[in-house]
Structure formats: C-alpha cells, structure tokens
Design a protein around this motif. Structure first.
Motif, PDB file in Angstrom:
ATOM      1  N   LEU A 140       0.845  -1.189   0.000  1.00  6.86           N
ATOM      2  CA  LEU A 140       0.000   0.000   0.000  1.00  6.86           C
ATOM      3  C   LEU A 140       0.884   1.243   0.000  1.00  6.86           C
ATOM      4  CD1 LEU A 140      -2.846  -0.928   2.515  1.00  6.86           C
ATOM      5  CD2 LEU A 140      -2.721  -1.302   0.043  1.00  6.86           C
ATOM      6  N   LEU A 141       0.394   2.287  -0.663  1.00  3.82           N
ATOM      7  CA  LEU A 141       1.203   3.483  -0.883  1.00  3.82           C
ATOM      8  C   LEU A 141       0.572   4.709  -0.240  1.00  3.82           C
ATOM      9  CD1 LEU A 141       1.897   2.978  -4.693  1.00  3.82           C
ATOM     10  CD2 LEU A 141       3.415   2.369  -2.797  1.00  3.82           C
ATOM     11  N   ALA A 142       1.421   5.604   0.244  1.00  2.00           N
ATOM     12  CA  ALA A 142       0.993   6.916   0.709  1.00  2.00           C
ATOM     13  C   ALA A 142       1.098   7.899  -0.457  1.00  2.00           C
ATOM     14  CB  ALA A 142       1.880   7.372   1.864  1.00  2.00           C
ATOM     15  N   PRO A 143       0.476   9.071  -0.354  1.00  2.00           N
ATOM     16  CA  PRO A 143       0.615  10.071  -1.410  1.00  2.00           C
ATOM     17  C   PRO A 143       2.076  10.487  -1.589  1.00  2.00           C
ATOM     18  CG  PRO A 143      -1.141  10.671   0.113  1.00  2.00           C
ATOM     19  CD  PRO A 143      -0.410   9.529   0.736  1.00  2.00           C
ATOM     20  N   HIS A 144       2.405  10.961  -2.779  1.00  2.00           N
ATOM     21  CA  HIS A 144       3.757  11.418  -3.081  1.00  2.00           C
ATOM     22  C   HIS A 144       4.084  12.675  -2.296  1.00  2.00           C
ATOM     23  CE1 HIS A 144       7.093  13.111  -5.485  1.00  2.00           C
ATOM     24  NE2 HIS A 144       7.327  11.860  -5.825  1.00  2.00           N
ATOM     25  N   ARG A 145       5.363  12.921  -2.077  1.00  2.00           N
ATOM     26  CA  ARG A 145       5.822  14.095  -1.325  1.00  2.00           C
ATOM     27  C   ARG A 145       5.375  15.411  -1.947  1.00  2.00           C
ATOM     28  NH1 ARG A 145       9.687  14.121   2.467  1.00  2.00           N
ATOM     29  NH2 ARG A 145      10.419  16.143   1.758  1.00  2.00           N
ATOM     30  N   MET A 146       5.037  15.414  -3.235  1.00  2.00           N
ATOM     31  CA  MET A 146       4.611  16.666  -3.861  1.00  2.00           C
ATOM     32  C   MET A 146       3.283  17.166  -3.302  1.00  2.00           C
ATOM     33  SD  MET A 146       3.026  15.620  -7.603  1.00  2.00           S
ATOM     34  CE  MET A 146       2.114  17.145  -7.821  1.00  2.00           C
ATOM     35  N   ALA A 147       2.502  16.271  -2.678  1.00  2.00           N
ATOM     36  CA  ALA A 147       1.152  16.610  -2.241  1.00  2.00           C
ATOM     37  C   ALA A 147       1.111  16.905  -0.749  1.00  2.00           C
ATOM     38  CB  ALA A 147       0.196  15.463  -2.571  1.00  2.00           C
ATOM     39  N   ILE A 148       0.289  17.854  -0.372  1.00  2.00           N
ATOM     40  CA  ILE A 148       0.145  18.200   1.036  1.00  2.00           C
ATOM     41  C   ILE A 148      -0.384  17.014   1.837  1.00  2.00           C
ATOM     42  CG2 ILE A 148      -2.193  19.139   0.795  1.00  2.00           C
ATOM     43  CD1 ILE A 148      -1.400  21.303   2.812  1.00  2.00           C
ATOM     44  N   ALA A 149      -1.134  16.098   1.203  1.00  2.00           N
ATOM     45  CA  ALA A 149      -1.643  14.922   1.901  1.00  2.00           C
ATOM     46  C   ALA A 149      -0.502  14.109   2.509  1.00  2.00           C
ATOM     47  CB  ALA A 149      -2.454  14.055   0.938  1.00  2.00           C
ATOM     48  N   HIS A 150       0.599  14.014   1.793  1.00  2.00           N
ATOM     49  CA  HIS A 150       1.772  13.296   2.298  1.00  2.00           C
ATOM     50  C   HIS A 150       2.251  13.925   3.599  1.00  2.00           C
ATOM     51  CE1 HIS A 150       5.756  11.193   1.846  1.00  2.00           C
ATOM     52  NE2 HIS A 150       6.142  12.237   2.572  1.00  2.00           N
ATOM     53  N   HIS A 151       2.283  15.250   3.632  1.00  2.00           N
ATOM     54  CA  HIS A 151       2.849  15.952   4.778  1.00  2.00           C
ATOM     55  C   HIS A 151       1.887  16.007   5.956  1.00  2.00           C
ATOM     56  CE1 HIS A 151       6.393  17.016   2.434  1.00  2.00           C
ATOM     57  NE2 HIS A 151       5.543  17.135   1.424  1.00  2.00           N
ATOM     58  N   LEU A 152       0.585  16.009   5.682  1.00  2.00           N
ATOM     59  CA  LEU A 152      -0.379  15.866   6.765  1.00  2.00           C
ATOM     60  C   LEU A 152      -0.183  14.516   7.465  1.00  2.00           C
ATOM     61  CD1 LEU A 152      -3.654  17.179   5.068  1.00  2.00           C
ATOM     62  CD2 LEU A 152      -2.431  18.267   6.949  1.00  2.00           C
ATOM     63  N   LEU A 153      -0.073  13.475   6.641  1.00  2.00           N
ATOM     64  CA  LEU A 153       0.108  12.129   7.200  1.00  2.00           C
ATOM     65  C   LEU A 153       1.428  12.014   7.951  1.00  2.00           C
ATOM     66  CD1 LEU A 153      -1.035   9.257   7.405  1.00  2.00           C
ATOM     67  CD2 LEU A 153       0.076   8.738   5.204  1.00  2.00           C
ATOM     68  N   ARG A 154       2.488  12.574   7.362  1.00  2.00           N
ATOM     69  CA  ARG A 154       3.806  12.498   8.015  1.00  2.00           C
ATOM     70  C   ARG A 154       3.818  13.283   9.337  1.00  2.00           C
ATOM     71  NH1 ARG A 154       8.670  10.775   6.771  1.00  2.00           N
ATOM     72  NH2 ARG A 154       8.069  10.285   4.617  1.00  2.00           N
ATOM     73  N   ALA A 155       3.185  14.443   9.346  1.00  2.00           N
ATOM     74  CA  ALA A 155       3.141  15.246  10.581  1.00  2.00           C
ATOM     75  C   ALA A 155       2.475  14.470  11.712  1.00  2.00           C
ATOM     76  CB  ALA A 155       2.385  16.556  10.315  1.00  2.00           C
ATOM     77  N   TRP A 156       1.405  13.743  11.376  1.00  2.00           N
ATOM     78  CA  TRP A 156       0.721  12.950  12.402  1.00  2.00           C
ATOM     79  C   TRP A 156       1.554  11.738  12.809  1.00  2.00           C
ATOM     80  CZ3 TRP A 156      -1.285   7.888  11.985  1.00  2.00           C
ATOM     81  CH2 TRP A 156      -1.989   7.457  13.116  1.00  2.00           C
ATOM     82  N   VAL A 157       2.136  11.045  11.840  1.00  2.00           N
ATOM     83  CA  VAL A 157       2.931   9.857  12.141  1.00  2.00           C
ATOM     84  C   VAL A 157       4.097  10.216  13.058  1.00  2.00           C
ATOM     85  CG1 VAL A 157       4.598   8.256  11.090  1.00  2.00           C
ATOM     86  CG2 VAL A 157       2.316   8.471  10.131  1.00  2.00           C
ATOM     87  N   GLU A 158       4.693  11.382  12.829  1.00  2.00           N
ATOM     88  CA  GLU A 158       5.847  11.780  13.610  1.00  2.00           C
ATOM     89  C   GLU A 158       5.469  12.517  14.895  1.00  2.00           C
ATOM     90  OE1 GLU A 158       8.353  13.873  10.907  1.00  2.00           O
ATOM     91  OE2 GLU A 158       8.908  12.059   9.790  1.00  2.00           O
ATOM     92  N   GLY A 159       4.151  12.584  15.159  1.00  2.00           N
ATOM     93  CA  GLY A 159       3.690  13.119  16.432  1.00  2.00           C
ATOM     94  C   GLY A 159       3.754  14.631  16.530  1.00  2.00           C
TER      95      GLY A 159
END
Length: 329
Positions: A310-329
């Motif tokens: 399963l894949l997360a959105p690419h780094r070009m998209a804000i969706a990637h960074h929303l998910l990363r911000a939550w994952v990293e607390g």
C-alpha cells in the motif's frame, strides 16, 4: 505549539507549488507608465502555456522555462499575457498563453489522474511540453520555478475560460496587468478565482483515516478532501466532507498548512480532525474504500515498506505531509 515546532514543520513541508517568492507588484498594476517601462526591460522573461501545459526549452543543462518576450513571439503570438511579478533583482516575469492551434496533439493516454497528452510545437524540436504534475513529481524545475508556474497556470486557465462577462455575456477586456477583466457593456469587473479545498486527516488516538478514489494509482490511500462551499467555515467543511464520504463524525479541527494546487486553480487547506466516531459507511461515489490505519502501518506506507505494497501520497502533495506530521507526532 512552540518555535521549535514551526521550524521543524517548515523544514518538513517542501511540497510542490508552495514556493514562490516573486514580488507580485500588485500595488503597481494600475500604473501604465510603470508597466510600460517594465515590459521594455531587456531582462523581462515569460513562462509559456498552451492547452494548460507548460512549454519548455530543451538545453544541455536541462529544461528552461524562461523565454524572452521576443522568444515568445517567435513561438507564437500570445492570445493573452499577464504580469506575474518580479524577481529579487527586479526582472519582470510574465505568463503567456498561446492559442490552442500553436501546438498539435499527437496522442492522449490520460487516465483521469495523470495528464498523458503528448503535445508538440510543429517545427520546434528545441521545445517540449510537459504537464505540471510530471514537472513536480520528477523535479524537472526548481521548487521556485515550479511554484511560479503554478501561479501562471492558474491565471492563464482563468483567462482562457472567462473571456465573456458572467453578468451580461459580452466580451471582456483585460485590465490591471492581467489580474482583472472588465465588461464595457454592463461595467462589471471580474477577478481571477481560487477554489478552496479542504484536505484533512481524521485521527482517533493511534489511528488515522485514509481513503482511496477510483482514479488513484493502484494501492494508494490518501487523506479525504472536498471543496469548501459558500457560507461554510473551514472547520465545518472538514467535518461535512469526512462524514459525507466515510460516515465518520469529527469534533475539533486544527489547521496545519496550505498548498496551491494548479489543477486548475485550487488552494488545498490542510487540517487534522479529531474523530468522535469510528464506524465507516463509505459513500461509494467519492471513495471506493476507506480504512483506519494504525500509526505504524501509516509509517510503513510513507517509508515504502508496507507488507501489502500500500502506498501513501507522493511528497509533492500536502496529503503526504499531513500524514507524516501525524505519524511523527
């Protein structure tokens, strides 16, 4: 949130189209003498678009998006030109829109997610047309030039589709250096539009909600999103869209960041929402599937090591960074 959070967030969110340091010169757009002098500068440059796609020069050092105004005319006389702003050294930058007839369509395998049209300028093998998503995904231009192109694409798309007055139907003329269209019949004024879109990650403890649309690449899950409606707050739009698409209700909503999204002219408003229910009722229209993902599984998707691919959105998209911000607390 403290200063360290904002510094780390700034470093962590280099998403596409969000870097644009042009001085937009908005306070000088009604100054004819200033605009005339600006246009006459030898260092004036323009970005070219045709059929919603950037035109780029091929070179030994890579692709070059900046054309002199004389080079623009050599490609094709533009149907529309607008001032985007100026670089730090004062050199002006314009957006130039060519008639559709300036390029030819050689093939089209677009799939609703990716623009796979092959366009070409006849007789100009030194030029190539590349869609905006590919430019961002492949890093073909600097972050700065990609952001400026996003501005140009959105503005030129507006001009291409708003040549007539929405009030009376008469043909409008361009004013304010390309940032207004005026109707001489009914005196209405029309301005470029930006369509606000909420994009959000619903979370509940150590789990987040992701979904997939039918047009997504295979196995990719992303944040939910939808257009903000008239008379609606950002927070209410977030709650409404999550409930409509997934059946999950949310309470508190926090804004994180935004991203210009030139497909054709949106602003993605990134938020985190606190879920108050867990039961899923996927609408089957906007989404074909939605799931709760534990933090560890979301991290594996971001790192490209999910056991089921399963894949997360690419780094070009804000969706990637929303998910990363939550994952990293």
């Amino acid at each position: 949130m403290n200063e360290a959070f904002f510094k780390s967030a700034e470093r962590a969110m280099p998403f596409a189209f969000a870097v644009n340091s042009l001085n937009r010169l908005s306070e000088r757009r009604e100054d004819p003498a200033f605009l005339q002098d600006l246009r006459a500068r030898s260092d004036a440059r323009a970005l070219i678009l045709c059929r919603d796609m950037p035109v780029l020069k091929k070179g030994a050092g890579g692709l070059d998006p900046l054309f002199s105004l004389a080079e623009v005319e050599a490609v094709s006389s533009p149907r529309q030109i607008a001032l985007l702003g100026a670089f730090a050294d004062g050199a002006p930058v314009y957006a130039a829109l060519l008639d559709d007839s300036a390029v030819e369509l050689r093939s089209d395998a677009s799939d609703g997610f990716l623009d796979r049209r092959v366009l070409a300028v006849p007789g100009r093998d030194d030029l190539t047309l590349v869609d905006m998503r590919s430019i961002a995904l492949q890093g073909l231009l600097s972050a700065e030039l990609t952001g400026i192109f996003a501005q140009a694409k959105a503005l030129m798309h507006w001009h291409a589709h708003h040549g007539h007055c929405a009030n009376c139907g008469a043909i409008t003329r361009v004013a304010a250096a390309g940032w207004r269209r005026e109707c001489d019949v009914c005196k209405a004024q029309h301005f470029p539009r930006t369509d606000p879109v909420v994009i959000m990650l619903a979370v509940d403890g150590d789990n987040c909600l992701l979904g997939r649309q039918p047009r997504f690449p295979k196995a990719m899950y992303s944040c939910l999103a939808g257009f903000l409606e008239s008379g609606e707050t950002i927070e209410d739009a977030v709650r409404r869209e999550i409930f409509e698409e997934s059946g999950v209700r949310c309470g508190a909503v926090a804004y994180l960041a935004s991203q210009p999204w030139p497909f054709p002219a949106s602003l993605m408003i990134g938020c985190i929402a606190q879920a108050t229910t867990r039961e899923l009722q996927v609408d089957g229209v906007e989404l074909e599937d939605a799931r709760w993902f534990p933090r560890a599984e979301a991290r594996a998707m971001l790192e490209g090591r999910h056991p089921n691919k399963l894949l997360a959105p690419h780094r070009m998209a804000i969706a990637h960074h929303l998910l990363r911000a939550w994952v990293e607390g």
